[in-house]
Design a protein around this motif. Structure first.
Motif, PDB file in Angstrom:
ATOM      1  N   MET A   1       0.780  -0.710   0.054  1.00  0.00           N
ATOM      2  CA  MET A   1      -0.180   0.134   0.311  1.00  0.00           C
ATOM      3  C   MET A   1       1.067   1.301   0.283  1.00  0.00           C
ATOM      4  O   MET A   1       1.582   1.277   0.262  1.00  0.00           O
ATOM      5  N   SER A   2       0.501   2.032  -0.622  1.00  0.00           N
ATOM      6  CA  SER A   2       1.506   3.385  -1.121  1.00  0.00           C
ATOM      7  C   SER A   2       0.633   4.141  -0.563  1.00  0.00           C
ATOM      8  O   SER A   2      -0.442   5.059  -0.224  1.00  0.00           O
ATOM      9  N   ASN A   3       1.757   5.445   0.239  1.00  0.00           N
ATOM     10  CA  ASN A   3       0.898   6.878   0.614  1.00  0.00           C
ATOM     11  C   ASN A   3       0.806   7.699   0.219  1.00  0.00           C
ATOM     12  O   ASN A   3       2.227   8.375  -0.332  1.00  0.00           O
ATOM     13  N   HIS A   4      -0.121   8.203  -0.317  1.00  0.00           N
ATOM     14  CA  HIS A   4      -0.235   9.750  -0.883  1.00  0.00           C
ATOM     15  C   HIS A   4      -0.282  10.553  -0.221  1.00  0.00           C
ATOM     16  O   HIS A   4      -1.204  10.777   0.627  1.00  0.00           O
ATOM     17  N   GLN A   5       0.559  11.729  -0.393  1.00  0.00           N
ATOM     18  CA  GLN A   5       0.670  12.690   0.709  1.00  0.00           C
ATOM     19  C   GLN A   5       0.104  13.996  -0.423  1.00  0.00           C
ATOM     20  O   GLN A   5       0.047  14.094  -1.727  1.00  0.00           O
ATOM     21  N   ALA A 491     -11.969  -0.418  -4.311  1.00  0.00           N
ATOM     22  CA  ALA A 491     -11.350  -0.413  -3.487  1.00  0.00           C
ATOM     23  C   ALA A 491     -10.485  -1.728  -2.455  1.00  0.00           C
ATOM     24  O   ALA A 491      -9.522  -1.206  -2.106  1.00  0.00           O
ATOM     25  N   VAL A 492     -11.155  -3.108  -3.330  1.00  0.00           N
ATOM     26  CA  VAL A 492     -10.457  -4.117  -2.690  1.00  0.00           C
ATOM     27  C   VAL A 492      -8.886  -4.562  -3.214  1.00  0.00           C
ATOM     28  O   VAL A 492      -7.821  -4.705  -2.418  1.00  0.00           O
ATOM     29  N   LEU A 493      -9.435  -3.824  -4.225  1.00  0.00           N
ATOM     30  CA  LEU A 493      -7.885  -4.123  -5.193  1.00  0.00           C
ATOM     31  C   LEU A 493      -6.515  -3.264  -4.389  1.00  0.00           C
ATOM     32  O   LEU A 493      -5.456  -3.079  -4.042  1.00  0.00           O
ATOM     33  N   LYS A 520     -19.071  -2.613   4.815  1.00  0.00           N
ATOM     34  CA  LYS A 520     -20.056  -3.888   5.246  1.00  0.00           C
ATOM     35  C   LYS A 520     -19.574  -4.176   3.384  1.00  0.00           C
ATOM     36  O   LYS A 520     -19.750  -4.990   2.821  1.00  0.00           O
ATOM     37  N   ILE A 521     -20.038  -2.845   2.818  1.00  0.00           N
ATOM     38  CA  ILE A 521     -20.274  -3.443   1.092  1.00  0.00           C
ATOM     39  C   ILE A 521     -18.477  -3.680   1.033  1.00  0.00           C
ATOM     40  O   ILE A 521     -18.680  -4.708  -0.162  1.00  0.00           O
ATOM     41  N   VAL A 522     -17.546  -3.299   1.916  1.00  0.00           N
ATOM     42  CA  VAL A 522     -16.449  -3.420   0.701  1.00  0.00           C
ATOM     43  C   VAL A 522     -15.624  -4.852   1.833  1.00  0.00           C
ATOM     44  O   VAL A 522     -15.661  -5.823   0.672  1.00  0.00           O
ATOM     45  N   ALA A 523     -16.445  -5.179   2.783  1.00  0.00           N
ATOM     46  CA  ALA A 523     -16.445  -6.409   3.335  1.00  0.00           C
ATOM     47  C   ALA A 523     -16.436  -7.857   2.559  1.00  0.00           C
ATOM     48  O   ALA A 523     -15.821  -8.477   2.295  1.00  0.00           O
ATOM     49  N   ALA A 524     -17.671  -7.314   1.996  1.00  0.00           N
ATOM     50  CA  ALA A 524     -18.741  -8.622   1.315  1.00  0.00           C
ATOM     51  C   ALA A 524     -18.407  -8.553   0.278  1.00  0.00           C
ATOM     52  O   ALA A 524     -17.782  -9.588  -0.212  1.00  0.00           O
ATOM     53  N   THR A 525     -17.560  -7.459  -0.503  1.00  0.00           N
ATOM     54  CA  THR A 525     -17.079  -7.793  -2.431  1.00  0.00           C
ATOM     55  C   THR A 525     -15.827  -8.722  -2.204  1.00  0.00           C
ATOM     56  O   THR A 525     -15.477  -8.691  -2.648  1.00  0.00           O
ATOM     57  N   ALA A 526     -14.657  -7.369  -0.758  1.00  0.00           N
ATOM     58  CA  ALA A 526     -13.484  -9.140  -0.197  1.00  0.00           C
ATOM     59  C   ALA A 526     -14.172 -10.211  -0.372  1.00  0.00           C
ATOM     60  O   ALA A 526     -12.726 -11.073  -0.952  1.00  0.00           O
TER      61      ALA A 526
END
Length: 652
Positions: A1-5, A491-493, A520-526
């Motif tokens: 995961m990259s840190n965007h500034q 988002a999962v990617l 919950k939507i992101v978790a269920a999609t993952a």
């Protein structure tokens, strides 16, 4: 995961879209401020003193041409008058405008119209007293106030008000307009017409004086010309008495005789030279033929009949005989006498010629002076006749092009203009207030500006999040096939893009409390994508039954619900799951969850975000935020960037 500034480049540029959206967000405030200014402008327009304008226009004769003392003398004397120093040019419209605004004219008008008693021109009250505290203060300080000069103050007020209320303008055609502003329409018309009548009367009087001055000047000049003519005539008469009037003819005859005598003198001189040469040859002895030829070449006079005749020799060129020495001596003596007589005659003729030449020159000069004097006298006498005729007829060429009438409607205040300016000023002030409030709120109203501040190039647009609020994670997982959730897959990617497994905090910074449904939507999609997901809704309040459950994760977390769409946990030791962040072992609990699952998602609404940002127990969290222009606080985003990594941005 990259840190965007976020970059600071946007801070140095003006985002017009952001400004417009900021103003649009406060449109009701701007409308309120504009309405207040509009009402104030209307109140002022209705209650302001009315001012009426009266205008009078006139044109004076000779405003653009020559109108001076000698302006009409004609081309013959124009240059003469200029050399004499007399003014030949008249005042034009600009000069009249300056005169109408001069101090002397204003004071004269003020006296005749009694402008000192007009409150529009003089509001000074000599009997007015200042405030008592001011007098007491001056008394305590020992200051003595001099009594002001009421007349001087009143006159200065009249001058200042005249220049402010009365406008004098010159037109392109030489006309002059006088515009007067006054609270009383009749008074405005009276002042305008009086000023026009006054300047016309003054110009007429000055024109009459100028005409008299013209005649006086011409009379003096004519008298001088008459004296010059008489002097020229007397000089010519005196010359005629003292000198011959035939000087020119005598000079011409004498010049001819003088030329003839000079020719004779030259001829006699040549003959004398030839006689001397002949005498010299005779003294040397008996001359021969060669001596004659030599003498002929040197003195051609030997072959002239006149010379041979006086020598007593044959006049035939081929018959030459040598005369005797005595004859030659007699001829020499005769020639010398003749030369002496010619010299005397020539000298006398030269003296006479000089005398006649001087007399002729003097006569010519006197004749020329007489003609000039006669011409000047003739021109001036004609000018005097014409000027005297003109002086007897004095038409009034002044034209009043427009008489000032009593105005019906006021020229000020301009109500429409005042209302328009009030509205514009209200919009401007309201917009300024809106921009200040927008800056104080610390939010961006443009999504692009907000995303740039967050540090991501683009956000994920969410759909259908609200309908999953309050539903179990298993129900959300079942409903994923019925909704389009590409944004959740992206988002999962992004959550899986890092090398290390880190806790994911889905924070709602839009103040809409959608973090639980979004998480919950992101978790269920993952889960649908094959990930093992642990989910904790930090804003969830636990029931009595859930608080009595036995923890199974680090003796702190309990699984609840159907694990089909992912494993959801609660923190039974607290009233809400948010109490987990206050636990001393929160870092150990999070580490245990990360070891058990591929992705651990914490959903935090607005009330839980500040607790997350204030807690330093969880190391290097990964934030996914729900943004909303005009709602999301930039300071919260900046604190997240200092706390961990902000990698995903959602927006409606």
């Amino acid at each position: 995961m990259s840190n965007h500034q976020p970059t600071d480049a946007a801070d140095d540029e003006i985002n017009l879209k952001e400004l417009f959206l900021t103003i649009w967000a406060y449109k009701f405030l701007i409308a309120l401020v504009s309405s207040a200014f509009l009402v104030g402008a209307g109140f002022y327009a209705l209650n302001a003193d009315k001012v009426f304008s009266a205008k009078s226009t006139f044109a004076l004769p000779g405003s653009s041409g020559s109108n001076g003392i000698l302006g009409s003398l004609g081309g013959e004397l124009g240059g003469l008058a200029a050399l004499a120093g007399a003014p030949t040019g008249g005042g034009d419209a600009e000069v009249i405008v300056e005169r109408l605004t001069s101090r002397e004219f204003i004071l004269e008008i003020g006296r005749e119209l009694d402008l000192k008693s007009d409150e529009m021109f003089n509001s000074y009250d000599p009997n007015a007293t200042g405030p008592a505290w001011k007098a007491v203060l001056k008394s305590l300080l020992g200051m003595v106030s001099e009594k002001p000069n009421a007349d001087r103050i009143a006159l200065q007020n009249v001058i200042n008000a005249y220049k402010e209320l009365i406008v004098v303008e010159a037109g392109d055609t030489g006309s002059i307009s006088v515009t007067v502003d006054h609270e009383v329409p009749e008074r405005a018309a009276e002042i305008a017409n009086f000023i026009v009548s006054k300047i016309i009367a003054l110009k007429a009087l000055e024109s009459s004086d100028e005409t008299d001055e013209k005649l006086d000047y011409l009379s003096r000049t004519l008298a001088d010309a008459s004296e010059d003519l008489e002097a020229a005539q007397r000089a010519l008469q005196e010359y005629s008495l003292e000198n011959s009037t035939k000087a020119v003819e005598n000079f011409a005859v004498g010049s001819v005789m003088l030329d003839d005598m000079r020719t004779q003198r030259e001829r006699s001189a040549e003959q004398l030279a030839a006689a001397l040469a002949l005498k010299e040859v005779l003294y040397k002895g008996v001359p021969g033929e060669g001596d004659y030829d030599r003498l002929r070449q040197e003195f051609p006079q030997l072959d002239q009949p006149s010379f041979r005749r006086i020598m007593g020799v044959s006049e035939v060129a081929s018959a030459w005989t040598w005369p005797s020495v005595g004859v030659v001596s007699q001829v020499e003596s005769s020639i010398r006498d003749r030369l002496s007589a010619l010299e005397r005659d020539i000298l006398k003729l030269e003296q006479d010629a000089s005398k006649y030449a001087s007399s002729a020159e003097r006569l010519a000069q006197l004749t020329r002076d007489l003609k000039i004097a006669e011409a000047a006298y003739t021109v001036l006498i004609e000018q005097v006749k014409s000027q005297s005729l003109v002086a007897g007829f004095k038409p009034d060429n002044s034209r009043i092009l427009e008489v000032a009438g009593v105005p019906v409607s006021p020229s000020a205040p301009k109500r429409t203009l005042i209302l328009a300016l009030g509205l514009v000023l209200g919009v401007f002030v309201g917009s300024a207030v809106a921009l200040v409030l927008g800056m104080r709120r610390g939010v961006y109203f443009a999504l692009s500006s907000l995303l740039e501040a967050v540090g991501v190039s683009s956000g994920l647009k969410t759909k259908g999040v609200r309908r999953f609020r309050g539903k179990p994670l298993a129900d959300v997982h079942k409903s994923l096939g019925k909704i389009k959730s590409d944004w959740a897959r992206h988002a999962v990617l992004q959550l899986d893009s890092g090398d290390e497994n880190r806790p994911v905090f889905i924070c709602d910074l839009s103040f809409e409390n959608n973090a639980g449904a979004l998480g919950k939507i992101v978790a269920a999609t993952a889960v649908s994508l094959g990930r093992d997901v642990g989910f904790i809704d930090l804003s969830r309040e636990l029931s009595e039954v859930e608080r009595e459950l036995t923890p199974d994760i680090e003796d702190a977390m309990v699984k609840v619900g159907n694990p089909t769409g992912g494993t959801e946990y609660v923190y039974p030791a607290g009233v809400t799951n948010l109490d987990l962040l206050y636990s001393r072992s929160v870092d150990k609990i999070v580490d245990a969850l990360l070891e058990k699952h591929d992705i651990v998602i914490f959903a935090a609404n607005t009330d839980a975000v500040e607790v997350i940002l204030a807690s330093n127990s969880i190391v290097d969290p990964f934030f996914a935020v729900q943004l909303k222009p005009g709602k999301t606080l930039i300071k919260s985003v900046q604190r997240m960037l200092q706390r961990g990594t902000l990698g995903v941005a959602f927006h409606a």
